[in-house]
Design a protein around this motif. Sequence first.
Motif, PDB file in Angstrom:
ATOM      1  N   LYS B   6      -4.324  -4.488  -4.225  1.00  0.00           N
ATOM      2  CA  LYS B   6      -3.082  -4.300  -3.467  1.00  0.00           C
ATOM      3  C   LYS B   6      -1.928  -4.008  -4.436  1.00  0.00           C
ATOM      4  O   LYS B   6      -1.682  -4.766  -5.368  1.00  0.00           O
ATOM      5  CB  LYS B   6      -2.758  -5.552  -2.649  1.00  0.00           C
ATOM      6  CG  LYS B   6      -1.433  -5.467  -1.910  1.00  0.00           C
ATOM      7  CD  LYS B   6      -1.073  -6.752  -1.188  1.00  0.00           C
ATOM      8  CE  LYS B   6       0.366  -6.708  -0.696  1.00  0.00           C
ATOM      9  NZ  LYS B   6       0.798  -7.950  -0.081  1.00  0.00           N
ATOM     10  N   ILE B  57      -4.730  -0.104  -2.295  1.00  0.00           N
ATOM     11  CA  ILE B  57      -4.022  -0.313  -1.019  1.00  0.00           C
ATOM     12  C   ILE B  57      -2.538  -0.391  -1.354  1.00  0.00           C
ATOM     13  O   ILE B  57      -2.076  -1.337  -1.994  1.00  0.00           O
ATOM     14  CB  ILE B  57      -4.513  -1.594  -0.331  1.00  0.00           C
ATOM     15  CG1 ILE B  57      -6.014  -1.451  -0.073  1.00  0.00           C
ATOM     16  CG2 ILE B  57      -3.777  -1.827   0.979  1.00  0.00           C
ATOM     17  CD1 ILE B  57      -6.710  -2.743   0.155  1.00  0.00           C
ATOM     18  N   SER B  73       6.422 -12.372   2.267  1.00  0.00           N
ATOM     19  CA  SER B  73       5.039 -12.200   2.762  1.00  0.00           C
ATOM     20  C   SER B  73       4.440 -10.878   2.272  1.00  0.00           C
ATOM     21  O   SER B  73       3.238 -10.782   2.062  1.00  0.00           O
ATOM     22  CB  SER B  73       5.016 -12.240   4.295  1.00  0.00           C
ATOM     23  OG  SER B  73       5.823 -11.206   4.823  1.00  0.00           O
ATOM     24  N   TYR B  74       5.312  -9.873   2.045  1.00  0.00           N
ATOM     25  CA  TYR B  74       4.804  -8.573   1.583  1.00  0.00           C
ATOM     26  C   TYR B  74       4.220  -8.658   0.172  1.00  0.00           C
ATOM     27  O   TYR B  74       3.421  -7.820  -0.231  1.00  0.00           O
ATOM     28  CB  TYR B  74       5.923  -7.519   1.560  1.00  0.00           C
ATOM     29  CG  TYR B  74       6.475  -7.110   2.915  1.00  0.00           C
ATOM     30  CD1 TYR B  74       5.877  -7.519   4.110  1.00  0.00           C
ATOM     31  CD2 TYR B  74       7.598  -6.297   3.008  1.00  0.00           C
ATOM     32  CE1 TYR B  74       6.401  -7.153   5.337  1.00  0.00           C
ATOM     33  CE2 TYR B  74       8.120  -5.918   4.223  1.00  0.00           C
ATOM     34  CZ  TYR B  74       7.527  -6.355   5.394  1.00  0.00           C
ATOM     35  OH  TYR B  74       8.042  -5.990   6.604  1.00  0.00           O
ATOM     36  N   LEU B  76       2.555 -11.256  -1.041  1.00  0.00           N
ATOM     37  CA  LEU B  76       1.355 -12.112  -1.120  1.00  0.00           C
ATOM     38  C   LEU B  76       0.100 -11.301  -1.454  1.00  0.00           C
ATOM     39  O   LEU B  76      -0.086 -10.206  -0.960  1.00  0.00           O
ATOM     40  CB  LEU B  76       1.116 -12.804   0.232  1.00  0.00           C
ATOM     41  CG  LEU B  76       2.061 -13.951   0.601  1.00  0.00           C
ATOM     42  CD1 LEU B  76       1.790 -14.393   2.034  1.00  0.00           C
ATOM     43  CD2 LEU B  76       1.892 -15.126  -0.359  1.00  0.00           C
ATOM     44  N   GLY B  77      -0.749 -11.868  -2.272  1.00  0.00           N
ATOM     45  CA  GLY B  77      -2.050 -11.267  -2.574  1.00  0.00           C
ATOM     46  C   GLY B  77      -1.964  -9.960  -3.344  1.00  0.00           C
ATOM     47  O   GLY B  77      -2.914  -9.168  -3.321  1.00  0.00           O
TER      48      GLY B  77
END
Lengths: 514, 163
Positions: B6, B57, B73-74, B76-77
Amino acid sequence: MKSQEEARPFHQKTQHISIQYDGTITFTEGALFKLKKGMSLFEMHPFFEIIPSLIDEHKNTKTSVDHNFACIHLNDDDIERICDVTLTISSYGIEVLIFDYTQKYSELHTVAQQKNESILLARALELRNKYLLEKEEFKNSFIANINHEIRTPLTAILGFVEILEKTKLDFEQEELARIIKRESLHLNALIDDMIDISNIESGKLRVTEERFSIKELLKGFEKTYNKVAENKGLAFTMTYEDSIADYVIGDTTRVYQILNNLLNNAFKFTETGKVTLTASKNYQRGNKTSISFKIEDTGLGIIPENLDAVFDRFSRFNQDKKIAGTGLGLAIVKNLIDLLQGDIKVTSEVDKGSIFSLKLPFGIEIGSKSPERKKKTYTLPKRDKKFRILVVEDEESTQYLVMKLLIKEGDFFVDVAMNGEMAINFVEKRAYDLILMDLQLPTIDGYKITKQIRTKYGDKVIAEVPIIGFTANSKEGERERCLKAGMDDFITKPFEQQDLLYKITKQIAKKAAQ
Amino acid sequence: MTSSKKVVLLGHFGVGKTSLFRRFIDNAFSEDYKVTLGVQIKKKVVELPNGKELSMIIWDTEGHTDIEDTRKSYLLGSHAFIYVFDSTREETYKNINEDLAYLTNIHSKVLIKVIGNKIDLIKEKTAKDQLKALNINVDCFTSAKTNKNVHEFFLDLANELTS
């Protein structure tokens, strides 16, 4: 009326999905996306591919964890929806709740688009403005440099022609000298126009106020243009109302320039008939007055469609190359009139002529009748030996011109210094009655040399020697800069020989009187 | 099996994040400026020099003048953040070091890259000099419009993420 989208019941705007850790859908309810049990949610949209990394983060957590994602663009086939998504990760699997807020976010999008666009536009305009200012600055500095480069040789040409005119010449030689002088003066006037328009546009031109006689100014025009009219076979009349104030307060240089440009223009485009200049009082109240001027000719005239652009820069409607000009004259007139807060109008008829009507405001001194101060005359003090002058100048032609002019007068000895170091050397060794100081010199400029002369020496003969700055740079404020550096006076190149001699005589006489 | 990473595009609005996103994913460019609301996500599979594939991604987030306004939140990960600025607008990069410190503080393990976009509008040397004066390090100058360095940058990033 609500849109179809808004009219959908809330349950139709949500979707509840249960998945296993590997993404396999075990339950789905809702109509937002076409999903079926057994499908992989990870393959539905790349957004959901974040889930494995979130599972990794929470694999040791026993309680469930919620993750809320706002404003996610999700699409299924060709339909894009803007949704809020909640992921609840627990030891049993993952619950996914999707809320479709496309309508709400689309409205916000319009607002954000307008806001960001206006900020970006303002920034683009700011950059454009900065670019234009830099370009303008470059142009002005270019013009100033070109001005200096042209005026320096022009000084020599005009100076030597004046000297040549005073020698014994036959008729043909006299005529040739006259043409060289006329063309050089014309070139000088063109440079003045360029500098003026550049100063006006960069806002550097300042209005100065002094007391002067409008009537005397008009009489001066009468004298000058009677000769021009006579040479061209035209008639010229100048009339003014007696009720015009004898003395007004205004910028005499600019008023002269405005009227001179308009008269020059009238004569330029008139081949037969006459040119008239009239002045009348528009009003006089308290310490203010307004004077109307009219310059009328029987020349070529201007076609109606060109009248609006007559004051634009570089407007030359007549393509006859015999009529010289840059197309800046009337643009300067308009800008100067605006600067003086006046007003100008033009009417014209092709082959019949043009009328330029202008109004200019002036101040007046109530109750004062004293005449205009006349230029004071000075004479060199009487003494047995000649006056010693140091000319600090790096241009050979100007050195030669000044030397020839001063030596011919018979009252002066002249030393020439090519640069600042040489000048200092001379000043330390000899007593001078005056220094003519070029401003742009190699290594040390004229301002610095002057400061050094004024401050470094305890000897009054050196420290108080009169200094006249002279330069081809005719920028606004140059005179003030010279005086600030400690000079006593200033003269621009090309100079009238009488002017230079007047200034030299004045400074030597003033020093002697101290 | 194709692995995936990501990557989040961050930075002020109007710096060209969406243009870089579109240029990399679809090899397309449009002069029209359209505000990104929230986040759009797309993926592209790239082939690595070792013959393996990586699914990148890309999260194209809405621009903010303050990085702290970006929805957490954008982030995260994420495996990489690409901080994009407009090489012609100082306000989009003058606080870059503070913004990078903020990101490093909350996501210390995420790779961060800095891109100066719109380099077609300014001389690269001028941009470099201005950034050097502000003590800002830039990984790459790109132009989504002319396609300068865009694919090369993402391929290098893909390599770095898998090495």
